[in-house]
Design an enzyme around this catalytic site. Structure first.
Site, mmCIF file in Angstrom:
data_model
loop_
_atom_site.group_PDB
_atom_site.id
_atom_site.type_symbol
_atom_site.label_atom_id
_atom_site.label_comp_id
_atom_site.label_asym_id
_atom_site.label_seq_id
_atom_site.Cartn_x
_atom_site.Cartn_y
_atom_site.Cartn_z
ATOM 1 N N GLU A 144 0.853 -1.204 0.000
ATOM 2 C CA GLU A 144 0.000 0.000 0.000
ATOM 3 C C GLU A 144 0.883 1.246 0.000
ATOM 4 O O GLU A 144 0.746 2.136 -0.842
ATOM 5 C CB GLU A 144 -0.906 0.019 1.246
ATOM 6 N N HIS A 184 -27.472 1.781 -11.871
ATOM 7 C CA HIS A 184 -26.703 2.174 -13.050
ATOM 8 C C HIS A 184 -26.506 3.686 -12.979
ATOM 9 O O HIS A 184 -27.427 4.395 -12.590
ATOM 10 C CB HIS A 184 -27.489 1.800 -14.308
HETATM 11 C C1 LIG Z 1 -0.386 0.996 8.699
HETATM 12 C C2 LIG Z 1 -1.617 0.167 9.007
HETATM 13 C C3 LIG Z 1 -2.707 0.256 8.179
HETATM 14 C C4 LIG Z 1 -3.856 -0.484 8.462
HETATM 15 N N1 LIG Z 1 -4.917 -0.365 7.611
HETATM 16 C C5 LIG Z 1 -6.041 -1.055 7.869
HETATM 17 C C6 LIG Z 1 -7.180 -0.893 7.052
HETATM 18 O O1 LIG Z 1 -7.175 -0.136 6.074
HETATM 19 N N2 LIG Z 1 -8.294 -1.587 7.355
HETATM 20 C C7 LIG Z 1 -8.335 -2.442 8.428
HETATM 21 O O2 LIG Z 1 -9.390 -3.051 8.670
HETATM 22 N N3 LIG Z 1 -7.268 -2.610 9.225
HETATM 23 C C8 LIG Z 1 -6.126 -1.938 8.974
HETATM 24 N N4 LIG Z 1 -5.055 -2.073 9.811
HETATM 25 C C9 LIG Z 1 -5.167 -3.003 10.951
HETATM 26 C C10 LIG Z 1 -5.925 -2.365 12.118
HETATM 27 O O3 LIG Z 1 -5.267 -1.185 12.535
HETATM 28 C C11 LIG Z 1 -6.037 -3.350 13.265
HETATM 29 O O4 LIG Z 1 -6.599 -4.554 12.802
HETATM 30 C C12 LIG Z 1 -6.887 -2.800 14.400
HETATM 31 O O5 LIG Z 1 -6.332 -1.621 14.895
HETATM 32 C C13 LIG Z 1 -7.022 -3.844 15.514
HETATM 33 O O6 LIG Z 1 -7.712 -3.304 16.617
HETATM 34 P P1 LIG Z 1 -7.397 -3.849 18.097
HETATM 35 O O7 LIG Z 1 -8.342 -3.147 18.993
HETATM 36 O O8 LIG Z 1 -7.383 -5.312 18.087
HETATM 37 O O9 LIG Z 1 -5.907 -3.417 18.409
HETATM 38 P P2 LIG Z 1 -5.143 -2.024 18.358
HETATM 39 O O10 LIG Z 1 -5.786 -1.055 17.440
HETATM 40 O O11 LIG Z 1 -3.718 -2.396 18.131
HETATM 41 O O12 LIG Z 1 -5.341 -1.426 19.826
HETATM 42 C C14 LIG Z 1 -4.755 -2.010 20.934
HETATM 43 C C15 LIG Z 1 -4.575 -0.961 22.012
HETATM 44 O O13 LIG Z 1 -4.178 -1.632 23.201
HETATM 45 C C16 LIG Z 1 -3.245 -0.831 23.892
HETATM 46 N N5 LIG Z 1 -2.468 -1.699 24.786
HETATM 47 C C17 LIG Z 1 -1.462 -2.551 24.480
HETATM 48 N N6 LIG Z 1 -1.011 -3.154 25.596
HETATM 49 C C18 LIG Z 1 -1.756 -2.698 26.615
HETATM 50 C C19 LIG Z 1 -1.765 -2.942 28.027
HETATM 51 N N7 LIG Z 1 -0.942 -3.818 28.610
HETATM 52 N N8 LIG Z 1 -2.658 -2.257 28.791
HETATM 53 C C20 LIG Z 1 -3.505 -1.385 28.238
HETATM 54 N N9 LIG Z 1 -3.544 -1.120 26.923
HETATM 55 C C21 LIG Z 1 -2.685 -1.765 26.118
HETATM 56 C C22 LIG Z 1 -2.438 -0.173 22.773
HETATM 57 O O14 LIG Z 1 -1.864 1.040 23.234
HETATM 58 C C23 LIG Z 1 -3.490 0.054 21.705
HETATM 59 O O15 LIG Z 1 -4.009 1.371 21.765
HETATM 60 C C24 LIG Z 1 -3.901 -1.338 9.581
HETATM 61 C C25 LIG Z 1 -2.798 -1.419 10.442
HETATM 62 C C26 LIG Z 1 -1.672 -0.671 10.161
HETATM 63 C C27 LIG Z 1 -0.498 -0.749 11.095
HETATM 64 N N1 LIG Z 2 -5.807 -2.734 4.093
HETATM 65 C C1 LIG Z 2 -5.750 -3.289 5.274
HETATM 66 O O1 LIG Z 2 -6.720 -3.823 5.766
HETATM 67 C C2 LIG Z 2 -4.453 -3.269 6.033
HETATM 68 C C3 LIG Z 2 -3.474 -2.373 5.669
HETATM 69 C C4 LIG Z 2 -2.276 -2.379 6.363
HETATM 70 C C5 LIG Z 2 -2.089 -3.264 7.405
HETATM 71 N N2 LIG Z 2 -3.060 -4.136 7.735
HETATM 72 C C6 LIG Z 2 -2.816 -5.096 8.844
HETATM 73 O O2 LIG Z 2 -1.491 -4.977 9.306
HETATM 74 C C7 LIG Z 2 -0.890 -6.265 9.317
HETATM 75 C C8 LIG Z 2 0.591 -6.156 9.098
HETATM 76 O O3 LIG Z 2 0.894 -5.717 7.768
HETATM 77 P P1 LIG Z 2 2.333 -5.955 7.178
HETATM 78 O O4 LIG Z 2 2.340 -5.489 5.771
HETATM 79 O O5 LIG Z 2 3.367 -5.414 8.110
HETATM 80 O O6 LIG Z 2 2.512 -7.512 7.276
HETATM 81 P P2 LIG Z 2 2.142 -8.689 6.264
HETATM 82 O O7 LIG Z 2 2.251 -9.939 7.041
HETATM 83 O O8 LIG Z 2 0.904 -8.395 5.511
HETATM 84 O O9 LIG Z 2 3.314 -8.648 5.174
HETATM 85 C C9 LIG Z 2 4.666 -8.752 5.490
HETATM 86 C C10 LIG Z 2 5.402 -9.094 4.208
HETATM 87 O O10 LIG Z 2 6.790 -8.966 4.440
HETATM 88 C C11 LIG Z 2 7.460 -10.055 3.827
HETATM 89 N N3 LIG Z 2 8.685 -10.289 4.586
HETATM 90 C C12 LIG Z 2 8.803 -10.875 5.801
HETATM 91 N N4 LIG Z 2 10.089 -10.843 6.195
HETATM 92 C C13 LIG Z 2 10.794 -10.224 5.208
HETATM 93 C C14 LIG Z 2 12.156 -9.870 5.035
HETATM 94 N N5 LIG Z 2 13.078 -10.152 5.972
HETATM 95 N N6 LIG Z 2 12.529 -9.247 3.896
HETATM 96 C C15 LIG Z 2 11.611 -8.928 2.947
HETATM 97 N N7 LIG Z 2 10.300 -9.223 3.064
HETATM 98 C C16 LIG Z 2 9.888 -9.861 4.184
HETATM 99 C C17 LIG Z 2 6.481 -11.207 3.907
HETATM 100 O O11 LIG Z 2 6.742 -12.146 2.878
HETATM 101 C C18 LIG Z 2 5.145 -10.511 3.724
HETATM 102 O O12 LIG Z 2 4.752 -10.452 2.376
HETATM 103 C C19 LIG Z 2 -1.630 -7.054 8.252
HETATM 104 O O13 LIG Z 2 -1.609 -8.425 8.520
HETATM 105 C C20 LIG Z 2 -3.006 -6.494 8.354
HETATM 106 O O14 LIG Z 2 -3.707 -7.197 9.330
HETATM 107 C C21 LIG Z 2 -4.239 -4.152 7.068
#
Ligand SMILES: Cc1cc2nc3c(=O)[nH]c(=O)nc-3n(C[C@H](O)[C@H](O)[C@H](O)COP(=O)(O)OP(=O)(O)OC[C@H]3O[C@@H](n4cnc5c(N)ncnc54)[C@H](O)[C@@H]3O)c2cc1C
Ligand SMILES: NC(=O)c1ccc[n+]([C@@H]2O[C@H](COP(=O)([O-])OP(=O)(O)OC[C@H]3O[C@@H](n4cnc5c(N)ncnc54)[C@H](O)[C@@H]3O)[C@@H](O)[C@H]2O)c1
Length: 462
Positions: A190, A447
């Site tokens: 992405e 459409h």
């Molecule tokens: C760059 C990126 C892009 C993403 N894009 C998408 C997307 O487009 N669509 C999608 O569906 N998903 C996406 N995801 C994944 C999505 O962010 C996660 O699936 C989602 O946030 C999960 O929610 P959660 O509540 O399980 O955990 P989190 O959002 O990780 O929340 C967990 C919280 O727990 C807190 N915490 C940790 N340990 C403790 C503790 N001991 N005590 C109290 N609090 C604690 C943390 O501070 C955090 O705020 C993306 C993730 C990343 C990194």
């Molecule tokens: N659109 C969405 O919903 C969205 C967007 C961003 C993130 N996410 C969430 O965040 C999670 C993490 O995303 P991510 O992209 O970090 O992990 P990922 O598991 O999707 O991808 C990691 C990639 O890195 C590669 N890789 C692993 N070790 C490597 C190395 N040493 N050198 C080169 N390549 C290597 C793997 O083959 C894999 O393709 C996803 O599983 C998803 O749940 C979701």
């Protein structure tokens, strides 16, 4: 040490936590959410879904303008990276205010800023800036989410992560000329497409032979040639070290097959996966923790029926909407006295890879069907013939629907190209509710919207 009682305590306040917290608070239960951020929404709003998609949409508008330069919108839009990031920050802050207002308007619910750890199955300590607090809790939801995984590669500290890029007031202040992305999964691919669209020269290093490891190779094969050809994709890469060059740039050392090589960039994004965050004391009180996270079934209960684990922390489907649904399942089961009355359906969760262009899938796709010996009938619709795609000059990709060969029941589907993220929700709803090719074929979708392609894909079977 203050001892407080809570009917429900959530560890974390993201998508896995707050839907249940609000549901139980509305039912009159006393609820405490604990999160070191001190605000709701977890990593999705802080450094994940919302900020990354704010940048994506800006990059897509920029792409569209250039496509329409010869179609009535001449002139040049230039990229002001600082303002793009400021726009991202302003959406994050607007949503934090919205969540704070929701919290303030809801009785029976309290947020504690701190880090929670288990003392016993019914007692949790919270380390706050003012010292430790102790809570006795009837129920607990572990929703501590996931965190960036940084592999033990020498020099990995010279790389940025998605946290550095997408958090409020991010570390990256200027648009890099050259970016190296390590990892070709969701985040890597992405981000590579967003920055390439904004003008950065991107090189992506992927370990395996295929981008988007684990996803259906057929869908990935449709998406890959549609990606910006300026992105230099190298597969079969093993990164061995990262170093700072004398000019202050970054040099990545890697092996590919038998050969060692290096590549230089201004910044390196490390995006090789995330790892579950397990609260301290969880294993000690008897909660089963595997490499993927806290072990749960579809009822979201852990080894202790009053302790649930929702969202990324259980490693089942690490997506925001999956976490929200799991949180609601946990709330229903708590309201049912920890006798399960609701179960999460992990099979029908739509997934979108928000690359430019996007790809999305749900349910059973051909690779999984083949592995499970399920014969399929495939309905196809090509965006080449779609009126909206033609209007937008985005005719690449299309829709594929996967039906059980005997009953024509919809089992899954994928979309590559325009509106993929919106269309997959509609396909997912149809699959989750057992609709057939006949049902889809007879529905008069609008459409000229891309959704009419779903009916057309179904009608391609008749
Ligand atoms: C760059 C990126 C892009 C993403 N894009 C998408 C997307 O487009 N669509 C999608 O569906 N998903 C996406 N995801 C994944 C999505 O962010 C996660 O699936 C989602 O946030 C999960 O929610 P959660 O509540 O399980 O955990 P989190 O959002 O990780 O929340 C967990 C919280 O727990 C807190 N915490 C940790 N340990 C403790 C503790 N001991 N005590 C109290 N609090 C604690 C943390 O501070 C955090 O705020 C993306 C993730 C990343 C990194
Ligand atoms: N659109 C969405 O919903 C969205 C967007 C961003 C993130 N996410 C969430 O965040 C999670 C993490 O995303 P991510 O992209 O970090 O992990 P990922 O598991 O999707 O991808 C990691 C990639 O890195 C590669 N890789 C692993 N070790 C490597 C190395 N040493 N050198 C080169 N390549 C290597 C793997 O083959 C894999 O393709 C996803 O599983 C998803 O749940 C979701």
């Amino acid at each position: 040490m203050i001892i407080q009682y809570a009917d429900l305590l959530t560890i974390g306040a993201g998508g896995g936590a707050y839907p249940a917290a609000f549901r139980l608070a509305r039912a009159g239960r006393s609820v405490v959410m604990v999160d070191p951020k001190g605000v709701m929404s977890g990593n999705c709003l802080y450094e994940g879904c919302v900020p990354s998609k704010a940048i994506r949409e800006t990059a897509e508008i920029y792409q569209s303008q250039r496509r329409f330069a010869e179609r009535g919108l001449p002139g040049t839009i230039t990229v002001d990276f600082a303002k793009i990031m400021a726009h991202k920050d302003s959406i994050q802050s607007r949503r934090y205010q919205q969540h704070a207002a929701d919290l303030a308007a809801t009785p029976n619910i309290q947020m504690i800023q701190g880090e929670a750890r288990f003392i016993t199955p019914h007692e949790v300590a919270v380390d706050t800036a003012d010292g430790e607090r102790r809570l006795r809790c009837a129920q607990v939801i572990i929703a501590s989410g996931s965190d960036v995984f940084v592999p033990p590669v020498p020099g990995s500290e010279f790389c940025l992560t998605s946290h550095d890029l997408y958090k409020p007031d991010p570390i990256l202040k200027t648009l890099p000329e050259r970016m190296i992305v390590i990892g070709g999964g969701y985040i890597g691919l992405e981000t590579a497409t967003f920055f390439a669209a904004l003008g950065t020269r991107v090189t992506l290093l992927q370990r395996g032979g295929q981008l988007l490891n684990g996803m259906d190779p057929g869908m990935v094969a449709v998406l890959t040639p549609l990606l910006d050809p300026s992105i230099h994709i190298l597969t079969g890469i093993d990164v061995t070290a990262v170093e700072v060059t004398p000019e202050g740039g970054r040099r990545v050392h890697y092996t590919r097959g038998e050969e060692d090589d290096t590549i230089d960039g201004d910044v390196v994004l490390m995006a090789v996966g995330r790892r579950p965050v397990i609260p301290a004391g969880a294993a000690e009180i008897g909660i089963t923790v595997t490499r993927k996270g806290v072990a749960v079934g579809a009822d979201l209960q852990t080894a202790h029926p009053h302790i649930y684990a929702c969202g990324d922390v259980n490693g089942r489907v690490p997506l925001f909407h999956a976490a929200v649904r799991q949180s609601m399942v946990a709330a229903h089961n708590i309201l049912g006295g920890n006798i399960p009355m609701d179960y999460a359906d992990f099979r029908h969760i739509p997934t979108t890879i928000f690359t430019l262009p996007a790809a999305a899938y749900v349910g059973i796709t051909p690779a999984l069907a083949e592995a499970q010996g399920i014969p399929l009938q495939i309905g196809r619709y090509d965006f080449e013939e779609d009126s909206r795609a033609q209007i937008l000059e985005r005719m690449e990709g299309g829709i594929q629907l996967f039906f059980a060969a005997d009953s024509l029941r919809l089992l899954g589907g994928w979309v590559v190209g325009i509106d993929a993220g919106a269309l997959i929700g509609q396909i997912g709803t149809a699959a989750a509710h057992g609709l057939t090719a006949y049902d889809l074929a007879r529905f008069a979708d609008q459409h000229p919207m891309s959704a009419e392609g779903i009916g057309k894909a179904a009608r391609s079977l008749f």
